[in-house]
Design a protein around this motif. Structure first.
Motif, mmCIF file in Angstrom:
data_model
loop_
_atom_site.group_PDB
_atom_site.id
_atom_site.type_symbol
_atom_site.label_atom_id
_atom_site.label_comp_id
_atom_site.label_asym_id
_atom_site.label_seq_id
_atom_site.Cartn_x
_atom_site.Cartn_y
_atom_site.Cartn_z
ATOM 1 N N ASP A 7 0.818 -1.216 0.000
ATOM 2 C CA ASP A 7 0.000 0.000 0.000
ATOM 3 C C ASP A 7 0.849 1.263 0.000
ATOM 4 O OD1 ASP A 7 -2.869 -1.010 2.061
ATOM 5 O OD2 ASP A 7 -2.215 -1.500 0.031
ATOM 6 N N SER A 8 1.905 1.248 0.837
ATOM 7 C CA SER A 8 2.738 2.445 0.938
ATOM 8 C C SER A 8 3.392 2.743 -0.408
ATOM 9 C CB SER A 8 3.789 2.258 2.029
ATOM 10 O OG SER A 8 4.405 0.997 1.890
ATOM 11 N N ILE A 35 -0.327 13.010 3.663
ATOM 12 C CA ILE A 35 -0.555 11.945 4.642
ATOM 13 C C ILE A 35 0.368 11.994 5.851
ATOM 14 C CG2 ILE A 35 -1.575 10.277 3.062
ATOM 15 C CD1 ILE A 35 1.106 9.017 2.699
ATOM 16 N N TRP A 37 3.709 11.753 6.122
ATOM 17 C CA TRP A 37 4.954 11.002 6.169
ATOM 18 C C TRP A 37 6.133 11.941 6.290
ATOM 19 C CZ3 TRP A 37 4.759 6.882 1.724
ATOM 20 C CH2 TRP A 37 3.927 5.825 2.141
ATOM 21 N N THR A 41 10.760 8.446 5.654
ATOM 22 C CA THR A 41 9.802 7.401 5.297
ATOM 23 C C THR A 41 9.588 7.374 3.797
ATOM 24 O OG1 THR A 41 8.703 7.818 7.418
ATOM 25 C CG2 THR A 41 7.513 6.504 5.785
ATOM 26 N N LYS B 117 9.813 1.340 11.683
ATOM 27 C CA LYS B 117 9.971 1.776 10.300
ATOM 28 C C LYS B 117 8.752 1.370 9.477
ATOM 29 C CE LYS B 117 13.979 2.107 7.355
ATOM 30 N NZ LYS B 117 15.021 1.311 6.759
ATOM 31 N N SER B 120 5.700 3.407 10.346
ATOM 32 C CA SER B 120 5.693 4.775 9.845
ATOM 33 C C SER B 120 5.181 4.843 8.416
ATOM 34 C CB SER B 120 7.091 5.383 9.924
ATOM 35 O OG SER B 120 7.938 4.767 8.983
ATOM 36 N N MET B 121 5.146 3.671 7.731
ATOM 37 C CA MET B 121 4.681 3.682 6.346
ATOM 38 C C MET B 121 3.183 3.479 6.236
ATOM 39 S SD MET B 121 7.549 1.696 4.232
ATOM 40 C CE MET B 121 8.828 0.941 5.149
ATOM 41 N N LEU B 123 -0.754 4.251 6.129
ATOM 42 C CA LEU B 123 -1.501 5.346 5.504
ATOM 43 C C LEU B 123 -2.648 5.753 6.409
ATOM 44 C CD1 LEU B 123 -1.616 3.782 1.951
ATOM 45 C CD2 LEU B 123 -0.207 5.695 2.684
ATOM 46 N N PRO B 124 -3.082 6.985 6.304
ATOM 47 C CA PRO B 124 -4.185 7.417 7.166
ATOM 48 C C PRO B 124 -5.441 6.619 6.865
ATOM 49 C CG PRO B 124 -3.156 9.293 6.092
ATOM 50 C CD PRO B 124 -2.588 8.077 5.463
ATOM 51 N N ASP B 154 -1.039 -2.559 5.356
ATOM 52 C CA ASP B 154 -1.187 -3.928 4.881
ATOM 53 C C ASP B 154 -0.034 -4.801 5.346
ATOM 54 O OD1 ASP B 154 0.079 -3.478 1.481
ATOM 55 O OD2 ASP B 154 0.603 -2.511 3.368
ATOM 56 N N ARG B 155 0.779 -4.251 6.255
ATOM 57 C CA ARG B 155 1.939 -5.023 6.720
ATOM 58 C C ARG B 155 1.723 -5.618 8.101
ATOM 59 N NH1 ARG B 155 6.076 -2.491 3.450
ATOM 60 N NH2 ARG B 155 7.732 -3.451 4.688
ATOM 61 N N ARG B 168 -0.520 6.253 18.131
ATOM 62 C CA ARG B 168 -1.140 5.957 16.846
ATOM 63 C C ARG B 168 -1.730 4.563 16.899
ATOM 64 N NH1 ARG B 168 2.473 7.765 11.792
ATOM 65 N NH2 ARG B 168 2.518 9.998 12.168
ATOM 66 N N ARG B 173 -5.188 -3.594 7.061
ATOM 67 C CA ARG B 173 -6.048 -3.350 5.918
ATOM 68 C C ARG B 173 -6.644 -4.644 5.406
ATOM 69 N NH1 ARG B 173 -5.570 -4.457 0.497
ATOM 70 N NH2 ARG B 173 -3.441 -3.661 0.319
#
Lengths: 120, 435
Positions: A7-8, A35, A37, A41, B117, B120-121, B123-124, B154-155, B168, B173
């Motif tokens: 997704d990222s 978003i 980041w 990142t 890490k 941090s990737m 998504l909102p 998705d991780r 957070r 997902r």
């Protein structure tokens, strides 16, 4: 060529698909605004995309170019979904998508032409 | 009231015993003891493990001692041998321990940074204005003042919370949540955030690193994490009617997935023993009065027994005493005079107190009356603290005693002060007593 993107990574590709070739710094700034980041990142994700072959890095200035089109990714994902959930049957996937959605006459016409093209 | 320091080994031993006690209580009373109380018990154990202090207690207690008593005057080779073995061991141990701490730290920090890490990737999470403000309002009502971000990735495979100052929540997902499940997850994570559970987990992780050699601390860590989750479940379910409790249990079930990576440093939704949690949720009844009473008693008892204590006397081999005396010609105030003979006895003697104490006794005996001696000042310094007293003085003899608490060496000096104008205090003797 199958490229599997998280997704990222898709999010970064989205920027390139919308705006075309972009320097990495600009992508970072934009994603920070959109978003949240931070720079590291974004750069990490861009590097991952480069490793996977989805982005080409061009010098000078670390300019990024998408190596795979959005349509290609859509197709790959749709095929994966079809295999996973619909037993490989395009018809079932299609039926599920269309379902009880009301289609406009123009849409029906376009779909009909698509099917005709496939038949040839 | 003074606090004494206790060593790491002692902390670990007593902490270990407390952990055993809490674990047994926890198992014995199971669901009848409220998890908040169990966490309180863990907190007492953590205090013992992390805080190197012991308060003096009215009950006399024996703590560990590291050498056997030595008879008076039996300055034998046996004593010397015992001493060398002990000193050799005690010399290596700190380095071994330090190496272990480093390795443990690496094992914790490296996976954690890797996870951060990936987090941090994220998504909102897609929320419209109305939903976002409703959620913000919900958090505010629960008393959370920090801004909470909601993300999706998705991780990961289970919802989790990370971050202390800016918490957070990340949702997976790959699992589509129904509205009900979404609310349950939010409520659960909300309680984690409210209680700063991520911070608590850090403390436990730090304890694991410091006490890496103690297997019981690993037991505590596992139980602690489970209890944290159960407490959040209980907080969510407490105000729900019975029917909704079943719905919450369903959510737990449907979200049961493989644990994500290292379970220690983030608060995951369904990482720990889901079955236990479901049982707790469904049978959460009024806490037994007996259980609560026992729990409170346990907290107090543990506190008294293990946070306080006076160590038993410790004996060390005494170094051979050497008497030294000399004469030095000093010029004091224009008058030549024989200096006083200073004799000093060196003794490492233990007095009851905090672990062990070095005691140096020095005496100054002027052979001639010095002109206008006003005082003999004894000063002392040691590797820790010292207490110096002049115990006896008349014109003939000044005797001083210096005690170094938990000291390895103590230096002791006597300075003669005179009234004579322009005469500087003369340092007569400086001795060093080594343990």
């Amino acid at each position: 060529m199958e490229i599997k993107l998280f997704d990222s990574e898709l999010r970064v590709m989205e920027v390139l698909w919308q705006e075309g070739d972009q320097p990495a710094g600009k992508i970072a700034k934009r994603l920070k605004a959109e978003i949240g980041w931070n720079r590291n990142t974004t750069y990490t994700v861009i590097k991952k995309c480069i490793e996977k072959g989805a982005i080409l890095r061009m010098e000078p200035g670390f300019v990024c170019r998408a190596q795979i089109a959005r349509e290609e990714v859509q197709r790959q994902e749709a095929n994966a979904l079809m295999d996973k959930m619909f037993g490989g049957s395009l018809e079932q996937l299609f039926a599920a998508m269309v379902g009880d959605k009301k289609l406009s006459p123009e849409e029906i016409e376009r779909l009909r032409r698509l099917v005709e093209d496939l038949d040839k | 009231m003074n606090l004494s320091t206790i060593s790491l080994l002692e902390m670990s031993l007593y902490g270990g015993v407390m952990i055993l006690g809490v674990a047994l209580l926890r198992r014995a009373f199971a669901r009848r003891m409220p998890k908040a109380l169990v966490l309180g018990l863990w907190a007492v154990a953590l205090f013992r493990l992390l805080v190197p202090l012991a308060l003096p207690s009215p009950f006399k207690k024996h703590m560990l001692y590291f050498a056997s008593p030595i008879e008076d005057g039996a300055v034998t080779t046996a004593a010397k041998e015992g001493e060398t073995i002990i000193t050799a061991l005690t010399a290596i141990l700190p380095y071994l321990w330090g190496a272990g701490v480093l390795i443990a730290l690496l094992c914790h920090v490296v996976p954690y940074l890797r996870q951060r890490k990936v987090f941090s990737m994220a998504l909102p999470f897609a929320l419209n204005e109305e939903e976002r403000s409703a959620i913000n309002h919900f958090f505010k009502m629960q008393g959370i003042r920090r801004p909470v971000g909601i993300y999706m990735s998705d991780r990961i495979t289970t919802p989790l919370t990370y971050g202390i100052l800016r918490p957070r929540i990340i949702l997976p997902r790959t699992q589509v949540l129904t509205a009900g499940e979404f609310h349950h997850v939010l409520a659960h994570e909300c309680h984690h955030i409210r209680r700063f559970d991520v911070l608590r987990k850090f403390v436990v992780a730090a304890t694991l690193c410091i006490h890496w050699f103690n297997p019981l601390v690993y037991v505590m860590a596992r139980c602690f994490n489970r209890d944290l989750e159960c407490l959040c479940d209980a907080s969510v379910v407490r105000k729900l009617p019975r029917k909704e409790r079943a719905a919450y249990a369903h959510t737990l079930l449907s979200l049961e997935e493989k644990k994500w990576g290292h379970p220690v440093l983030q608060a995951a939704f369904s990482g720990c023993s889901t079955e236990e949690r479901i049982r707790h949720v469904m049978t959460d009844s009024r806490p037994g009065k007996a259980a609560v009473a026992v729990g409170i008693f346990a907290v107090l008892a543990m506190g008294v027994c293990f946070a306080t204590g006076e160590p038993a006397p410790v004996y060390y081999a005494a170094k051979p005493a050497a008497i030294q005396s000399y004469q030095v010609v000093q010029q004091i105030g224009g008058y030549n005079t024989l200096s006083p003979v200073v004799s000093a006895s060196r003794e490492a003697v233990v007095v009851e107190g905090n672990g062990y104490t070095l005691q140096a006794i020095g005496s100054v005996m002027p052979t001639e009356a010095l002109y206008g001696v006003t005082a003999v000042d004894f000063t002392s310094s040691s590797s820790t603290s010292t207490d110096v007293q002049v115990v006896f003085s008349d014109a003939q003899i000044y005797e001083g005693v210096a005690m170094g608490v938990a000291a390895n060496s103590i230096s002791f000096s006597a300075v003669v002060n005179t009234e004579e104008a322009g005469v500087q205090p003369v340092l007569l003797e400086q001795i060093e007593v080594n343990r």
